[in-house]
Design an enzyme around this catalytic site. Structure first.
Site, PDB file in Angstrom:
ATOM      1  N   ASN A 178      38.160 -49.012 -14.879  1.00 18.53           N
ATOM      2  CA  ASN A 178      38.219 -48.375 -13.654  1.00 18.53           C
ATOM      3  C   ASN A 178      37.700 -49.281 -12.640  1.00 18.53           C
ATOM      4  O   ASN A 178      37.063 -50.251 -12.795  1.00 18.53           O
ATOM      5  CB  ASN A 178      36.988 -47.188 -14.052  1.00 18.53           C
ATOM      6  N   THR A 192      33.600 -46.355 -20.764  1.00 19.42           N
ATOM      7  CA  THR A 192      32.864 -45.820 -21.965  1.00 19.42           C
ATOM      8  C   THR A 192      32.707 -44.279 -21.484  1.00 19.42           C
ATOM      9  O   THR A 192      33.084 -43.879 -20.527  1.00 19.42           O
ATOM     10  CB  THR A 192      31.702 -46.841 -22.115  1.00 19.42           C
ATOM     11  N   ARG A 247      38.242 -37.512 -11.955  1.00 18.35           N
ATOM     12  CA  ARG A 247      37.806 -36.566 -12.951  1.00 18.35           C
ATOM     13  C   ARG A 247      37.031 -37.366 -14.204  1.00 18.35           C
ATOM     14  O   ARG A 247      37.665 -38.602 -14.439  1.00 18.35           O
ATOM     15  CB  ARG A 247      39.067 -36.021 -13.731  1.00 18.35           C
ATOM     16  N   GLY A 269      46.096 -43.745  -3.155  1.00 17.07           N
ATOM     17  CA  GLY A 269      46.814 -44.718  -4.060  1.00 17.07           C
ATOM     18  C   GLY A 269      47.017 -46.077  -3.358  1.00 17.07           C
ATOM     19  O   GLY A 269      47.693 -46.710  -3.678  1.00 17.07           O
ATOM     20  N   LEU A 320      36.407 -38.330 -17.795  1.00 19.28           N
ATOM     21  CA  LEU A 320      37.051 -38.064 -19.040  1.00 19.28           C
ATOM     22  C   LEU A 320      36.327 -37.490 -20.184  1.00 19.28           C
ATOM     23  O   LEU A 320      35.243 -38.346 -20.246  1.00 19.28           O
ATOM     24  CB  LEU A 320      37.932 -39.485 -19.240  1.00 19.28           C
ATOM     25  N   ASP A 379      31.047 -44.396 -15.140  1.00 22.90           N
ATOM     26  CA  ASP A 379      30.729 -45.725 -14.390  1.00 22.90           C
ATOM     27  C   ASP A 379      29.674 -46.598 -15.000  1.00 22.90           C
ATOM     28  O   ASP A 379      28.883 -47.069 -14.569  1.00 22.90           O
ATOM     29  CB  ASP A 379      30.156 -45.418 -12.728  1.00 22.90           C
ATOM     30  N   SER A 394      33.138 -52.635  -8.216  1.00 28.61           N
ATOM     31  CA  SER A 394      33.329 -53.304  -9.660  1.00 28.61           C
ATOM     32  C   SER A 394      34.407 -52.903  -9.973  1.00 28.61           C
ATOM     33  O   SER A 394      34.758 -51.692 -10.068  1.00 28.61           O
ATOM     34  CB  SER A 394      32.126 -52.847 -10.108  1.00 28.61           C
ATOM     35  N   HIS A 415      35.125 -48.939  -9.296  1.00 27.41           N
ATOM     36  CA  HIS A 415      34.110 -48.067  -8.634  1.00 27.41           C
ATOM     37  C   HIS A 415      33.383 -48.900  -7.634  1.00 27.41           C
ATOM     38  O   HIS A 415      33.080 -50.189  -7.342  1.00 27.41           O
ATOM     39  CB  HIS A 415      33.127 -47.830  -9.739  1.00 27.41           C
TER      40      HIS A 415
HETATM   41  C1  GRF Z   1      38.671 -46.135  -4.213  1.00 26.27           C
HETATM   42  O1  GRF Z   1      37.524 -46.489  -3.116  1.00 26.27           O
HETATM   43  C2  GRF Z   1      38.101 -46.279  -5.447  1.00 26.27           C
HETATM   44  O2  GRF Z   1      37.127 -47.161  -5.672  1.00 26.27           O
HETATM   45  C3  GRF Z   1      37.520 -44.829  -5.644  1.00 26.27           C
HETATM   46  O3  GRF Z   1      38.417 -44.230  -5.027  1.00 26.27           O
HETATM   47  C4  GRF Z   1      38.920 -44.599  -4.015  1.00 26.27           C
HETATM   48  C5  GRF Z   1      40.304 -44.462  -4.121  1.00 26.27           C
HETATM   49  O4  GRF Z   1      41.202 -44.460  -3.169  1.00 26.27           O
HETATM   50  N1  GRF Z   1      37.048 -44.539  -6.980  1.00 26.27           N
HETATM   51  P1  GRF Z   1      42.994 -44.738  -3.415  1.00 26.27           P
HETATM   52  O5  GRF Z   1      43.360 -43.613  -4.109  1.00 26.27           O
HETATM   53  O6  GRF Z   1      43.222 -46.019  -4.251  1.00 26.27           O
HETATM   54  O7  GRF Z   1      43.262 -44.916  -2.077  1.00 26.27           O
END
Ligand code: GRF
Length: 222
Positions: A115, A149, A99, A20, A101, A153, A144, A117
């Site tokens: 999202n 969609t 997950r 988080g 979606l 990613d 990013s 990524h």
């Molecule tokens: C981040 O690196 C995010 O880009 C990826 O998962 C990680 C999540 O970390 N999809 P957190 O739960 O926000 O600490």
């Protein structure tokens, strides 16, 4: 989806699976007044997600729904969608939600799911992005924020953050640096683009300040 009409704070539902840290950064931006929004619900697929515990302690509305209680992805996503819809979100913010979606979920909230990524998309969709950037000998790496969609990613990119890869970098150090230097700032900036209405996604692409974005906005964070 345009800016919220009456200048009320945008209602965000944040979906997490892990620590988080992106959620933390979003909450900090809200507290600092740089993001005009409120987190109305934090949802997780992992009951023991560290981020969920932190959200609870922060007094946020939280829900965890375990996939184990559902027969398939469709029924899980339908239950998740129901809880999310009840929170009346303007935006659904995937922040380390691990997950995929279903198409039905994405269609239900079309254009309102974003999202983050950890790669410079379209490079390195999926997992192990930091190691893949190192293996490829890339000089730069990043993160990013994109619209979601049905393809993983793959949606249009709103904003990217970039750093230089150094000779000392390992996958772990790169992951830490992408998180600390980029992700901690990028998501709030991209959400501000959206809630302010500066960035809109239309049929033919993403518009920033009324102009079609032919390349995502990239910020160097080193
Ligand atoms: C981040 O690196 C995010 O880009 C990826 O998962 C990680 C999540 O970390 N999809 P957190 O739960 O926000 O600490």
């Amino acid at each position: 989806m345009a800016a919220v009409a009456d200048n009320r704070p945008a209602r965000l539902v944040v979906l997490i699976s892990g620590r988080g840290r992106n959620l933390d950064a979003i909450l900090r931006a809200i507290d600092a007044g740089t993001l005009h929004a409120e987190v109305v619900l934090v949802a997780s697929n992992r009951i023991r997600a560290e981020g969920l515990q932190k959200a609870r302690l922060a007094g946020l509305n939280v829900v965890s729904i375990s996939p184990k209680e559902f027969a398939d992805r469709e029924s899980y996503d339908a239950a998740l969608a129901k809880r999310i819809a009840a929170a009346q979100p303007d935006w659904i913010v995937l922040a380390g939600f691990m997950r995929v979606l279903s198409d039905a979920f994405v269609a239900r909230f079309a254009g309102r799911i974003v999202n983050i990524h950890p790669s410079l998309l379209p490079k390195y969709k999926g997992l192990h992005t930091h190691q893949r950037a190192l293996d490829a000998g890339d000089a730069e790496h990043g993160a990013s924020v994109h619209f979601v969609t049905p393809t993983l990613d793959d949606g249009p990119v709103i904003r990217q953050g970039r750093i230089r890869i150094t000779e000392q970098d390992t996958a772990d150090s790169l992951a830490d640096r992408v998180m600390a230097q980029i992700e901690q700032r990028l998501y709030a900036a991209a959400l501000d683009d959206l809630v302010s209405g500066r960035v809109v996604w239309q049929d033919d692409g993403v518009y920033r300040d009324g102009r079609r974005q032919t390349q995502p906005l990239v910020t160097d964070y080193d």
